[in-house]
Design a protein around this motif. Structure first.
Motif, PDB file in Angstrom:
ATOM      1  N   PHE A   3     -12.292  -4.720   7.818  1.00 27.12           N
ATOM      2  CA  PHE A   3     -12.160  -4.088   6.569  1.00 27.12           C
ATOM      3  C   PHE A   3     -10.742  -4.647   6.081  1.00 27.12           C
ATOM      4  O   PHE A   3      -9.909  -4.870   6.843  1.00 27.12           O
ATOM      5  CB  PHE A   3     -12.212  -2.545   6.881  1.00 27.12           C
ATOM      6  N   GLU A   4     -10.562  -4.466   4.827  1.00 26.37           N
ATOM      7  CA  GLU A   4      -9.190  -4.580   4.181  1.00 26.37           C
ATOM      8  C   GLU A   4      -8.840  -3.370   3.459  1.00 26.37           C
ATOM      9  O   GLU A   4      -9.575  -2.895   2.786  1.00 26.37           O
ATOM     10  CB  GLU A   4      -9.254  -5.972   3.369  1.00 26.37           C
ATOM     11  N   PRO A   5      -7.310  -2.932   3.536  1.00 23.73           N
ATOM     12  CA  PRO A   5      -6.966  -1.936   2.946  1.00 23.73           C
ATOM     13  C   PRO A   5      -6.681  -2.314   1.364  1.00 23.73           C
ATOM     14  O   PRO A   5      -6.264  -3.559   1.180  1.00 23.73           O
ATOM     15  CB  PRO A   5      -5.783  -1.541   3.770  1.00 23.73           C
ATOM     16  N   VAL A   6      -6.766  -1.375   0.543  1.00 19.25           N
ATOM     17  CA  VAL A   6      -6.360  -1.681  -0.893  1.00 19.25           C
ATOM     18  C   VAL A   6      -5.579  -0.336  -1.235  1.00 19.25           C
ATOM     19  O   VAL A   6      -5.856   0.626  -1.089  1.00 19.25           O
ATOM     20  CB  VAL A   6      -7.632  -1.524  -1.947  1.00 19.25           C
ATOM     21  N   PRO A 203     -15.139  -3.762   2.707  1.00 17.75           N
ATOM     22  CA  PRO A 203     -15.419  -4.852   3.865  1.00 17.75           C
ATOM     23  C   PRO A 203     -14.569  -6.091   3.370  1.00 17.75           C
ATOM     24  O   PRO A 203     -14.303  -6.350   2.131  1.00 17.75           O
ATOM     25  CB  PRO A 203     -16.940  -5.129   3.380  1.00 17.75           C
ATOM     26  N   ARG A 204     -13.990  -6.841   4.080  1.00 13.43           N
ATOM     27  CA  ARG A 204     -13.254  -7.962   3.819  1.00 13.43           C
ATOM     28  C   ARG A 204     -13.801  -8.899   2.966  1.00 13.43           C
ATOM     29  O   ARG A 204     -15.070  -9.279   3.312  1.00 13.43           O
ATOM     30  CB  ARG A 204     -12.647  -8.744   5.223  1.00 13.43           C
ATOM     31  N   GLY A 205     -13.428  -9.349   1.948  1.00 19.68           N
ATOM     32  CA  GLY A 205     -13.691 -10.088   0.922  1.00 19.68           C
ATOM     33  C   GLY A 205     -14.785  -9.351  -0.104  1.00 19.68           C
ATOM     34  O   GLY A 205     -15.056 -10.202  -1.160  1.00 19.68           O
ATOM     35  N   ASP A 206     -15.037  -8.175  -0.038  1.00 19.82           N
ATOM     36  CA  ASP A 206     -15.714  -7.541  -1.145  1.00 19.82           C
ATOM     37  C   ASP A 206     -14.931  -7.396  -2.380  1.00 19.82           C
ATOM     38  O   ASP A 206     -13.374  -7.065  -2.136  1.00 19.82           O
ATOM     39  CB  ASP A 206     -16.037  -6.108  -0.538  1.00 19.82           C
TER      40      ASP A 206
END
Length: 318
Positions: A3-6, A203-206
């Motif tokens: 997962f990537e944070p925003v 999700p990473r890349g989403d």
């Protein structure tokens, strides 16, 4: 990480004017409780606010330094909500026509320098302060209205921050610029600079944003960094279990190093914004803005670059 944070930050900067934003009461810190008030900042019937031009000037100066557009036409609005320390039960703020919009600053990132966009910066009045009794036998709260009406500039970043370190560096840069311009002392211990964090995971890349959680009233850079790292861990664990992230407002417990739920997150319509009928719109001509621009000193990034180029100083020394 799967997962990537925003992350986006909302920073409230207390402008260091001598008097409040809509009345002539003093803004001096540590005065006796409720001695720096008047019918205007207490919201008594029949009073009329008057805009403090020095607060407007400092907001414009800050906006120029943040590479933002200064609006030739802006206005004030009523933001309706109830706090015991908000005497009018609404806050005079700016909603759809803020004084500044569309800026950016450069911050250090793991990949070098990164540009973080600034959505807007708007003027508003501060609320008072509630003080809760520490005596377990007396469940009472006290209200100090001295801070009510102190001018704030709320600076809202784009959701372009990816790590707790970038958030930390963004705040450091923002503080440096505000102090350099002498628009605020940015003393976090005295509440002159306060920060709210908005964070979601995806999700990473989403490209689609996840459910947003807000962490309110963080009063140190360390708390901002630690709360972001905790939320990334907490939300990641929930998502791995297939659970849904609740859109809510949370608070940071510095003693236990955890966030905890405060309330469900409000949306803009919950505040029932409408134009402040007692204040005229702010209409600026280009000459007024340029006069303020001319008074801004050489800013830190430009000065650092000049020292490197002209004097061949290493980046660290510059």
């Amino acid at each position: 990480m799967e997962f990537e944070p925003v992350i986006g930050l909302e920073v409230h900067v207390q402008l260091n004017t001598e008097s409040k934003i809509f009345c002539s009461c003093s803004t001096r810190f540590k005065a006796e409780p409720n001695t720096q008030t008047c019918p205007v900042c207490l919201g008594l019937p029949g009073v009329l606010p008057v805009l403090n031009e020095e607060a407007l000037r400092k907001a414009i100066m800050a906006g120029i330094a943040l590479n933002a557009r200064i609006a030739p036409y802006s206005k004030f609005d009523r933001k309706n909500y109830f706090y015991p320390d908000l005497p009018k039960a609404y806050q005079i703020s700016q909603f759809d026509k803020p004084i500044c919009s569309g800026g950016h600053i450069e911050v250090r990132s793991g990949e070098g320098m990164k540009r973080i966009g600034i959505t807007r910066a708007h003027l508003e009045e501060d609320a008072g302060k509630s003080i809760h009794s520490s005596d377990p036998g007396r469940r009472v709260s006290y209200v100090n209205f001295n801070r009510t009406g102190v001018p704030l500039l709320e600076i809202v970043s784009e959701p372009e921050i990816s790590t707790s370190e970038e958030a930390y560096n963004y705040l450091q840069k923002l503080k440096m610029i505000m102090k350099y311009l002498d628009v605020s002392d940015c003393n976090m211990e005295e509440g002159s600079l306060r920060c709210d964090v908005n964070i979601s995971l995806r999700p990473r890349g989403d490209v689609k944003f996840g459910e947003k959680v807000e962490i309110k009233n963080l009063n140190s850079f360390k708390a901002v960094r630690s709360s972001i790292e905790y939320e990334i861990s907490r939300q990641s664990a929930l998502l791995r279990e297939g659970e849904r992230i609740a859109q809510e407002t949370r608070l940071w417990d510095a003693d236990r190093n955890v966030t905890f739920s405060m309330r469900s997150k409000e949306e803009a319509h919950d505040y029932r914004y409408f134009p402040e009928p007692d204040l005229a719109p702010v209409v600026l001509d280009e000459q007024y803005i340029e006069t303020i621009r001319a008074r801004i000193p050489e800013l830190p990034d430009r000065k650092r670059g000049r020292f490197v180029e002209e004097y061949r100083l290493p980046e660290y020394d510059a």
